[in-house]
Design a protein around this motif. Sequence first.
Motif, short mmCIF file in Angstrom:
data_model
loop_
_atom_site.label_atom_id
_atom_site.label_comp_id
_atom_site.label_asym_id
_atom_site.label_seq_id
_atom_site.Cartn_x
_atom_site.Cartn_y
_atom_site.Cartn_z
N ARG A 194 35.57 45.48 36.95
CA ARG A 194 35.60 46.06 38.29
C ARG A 194 35.29 44.95 39.28
N LEU A 195 36.07 44.89 40.37
CA LEU A 195 35.85 43.95 41.46
C LEU A 195 35.60 44.74 42.73
N TRP B 10 50.78 48.68 50.32
CA TRP B 10 49.65 48.65 51.24
C TRP B 10 49.42 50.09 51.68
N VAL B 11 48.41 50.71 51.13
CA VAL B 11 48.06 52.09 51.46
C VAL B 11 46.58 52.09 51.78
N TRP B 12 46.21 52.55 52.95
CA TRP B 12 44.83 52.48 53.42
C TRP B 12 44.07 53.74 53.01
N GLY B 13 42.92 53.55 52.32
CA GLY B 13 42.03 54.66 51.99
C GLY B 13 42.47 55.53 50.83
N THR B 14 43.53 55.15 50.14
CA THR B 14 44.05 55.93 49.02
C THR B 14 44.25 54.99 47.83
N THR B 15 44.01 55.48 46.65
CA THR B 15 44.14 54.67 45.45
C THR B 15 45.59 54.24 45.23
N VAL B 16 45.74 52.97 44.88
CA VAL B 16 47.04 52.43 44.50
C VAL B 16 46.95 51.97 43.05
N GLU B 17 48.10 51.84 42.43
CA GLU B 17 48.14 51.41 41.03
C GLU B 17 49.02 50.19 40.88
N PRO C 278 49.28 44.97 28.92
CA PRO C 278 48.89 46.25 28.37
C PRO C 278 47.78 46.96 29.15
N ASP C 279 47.42 46.43 30.32
CA ASP C 279 46.31 47.00 31.08
C ASP C 279 46.80 47.75 32.31
N ASP C 280 45.96 48.62 32.83
CA ASP C 280 46.25 49.36 34.05
C ASP C 280 45.22 49.00 35.11
N TYR C 281 45.68 48.86 36.35
CA TYR C 281 44.83 48.51 37.47
C TYR C 281 44.90 49.61 38.51
N THR C 282 43.75 49.96 39.07
CA THR C 282 43.71 50.87 40.22
C THR C 282 42.87 50.20 41.30
N GLY C 283 43.27 50.40 42.54
CA GLY C 283 42.56 49.77 43.64
C GLY C 283 42.60 50.62 44.89
N VAL C 284 41.75 50.24 45.84
CA VAL C 284 41.75 50.93 47.14
C VAL C 284 41.31 49.95 48.22
#
Length: 149
Positions: A136-137, A96-103, A108-114
């Motif tokens: 993209r969601l 849980w990181v606010w305002g910064t990209t997490v992975e 075989p896939d990579d996810y990034t979120g914020v």
Amino acid sequence: MLPTDPSLPSPLLPTDLLGDWTLHRRVDDRLAGASGTVTGTTTLTLTAPDEVRWDEAGTMSLGDRETPVSRTLLVRRAPGDRWTVRFADGRVFHDWVWGTTVEHACAPDDYTGVLDGDAERWTVRWQARGPAKDYRLDSVLERRSTAAD
């Protein structure tokens, strides 16, 4: 210690977001060449001093199909006052990181979120890329009024 800029919003903890939220999610599945929406509700509930349950329920509209969707996540406090988002079965999803990209690596896939926003309106954005997924969601959560409609 660096001074804090008072004009910047402070990071929110999951306990700052307890309550009921309207959920509006845009789905852009580039692999399938389809886009749609999810509309519904999200509820964050304190289930223990160090755990918040995150429940989503709604309807996904993709093309001419409507499908009920739901999921449960658990957000747990870890040592050092860090929080971790977990799937309902306890597997770690992301910090849980606010305002910064997490992975989230999920071969075989990579996810990034914020996660970002404030205590009345916040967003969750995820992008998945790889051979099996390319989407993209973009989710917007707005606090539900407690007043009668």
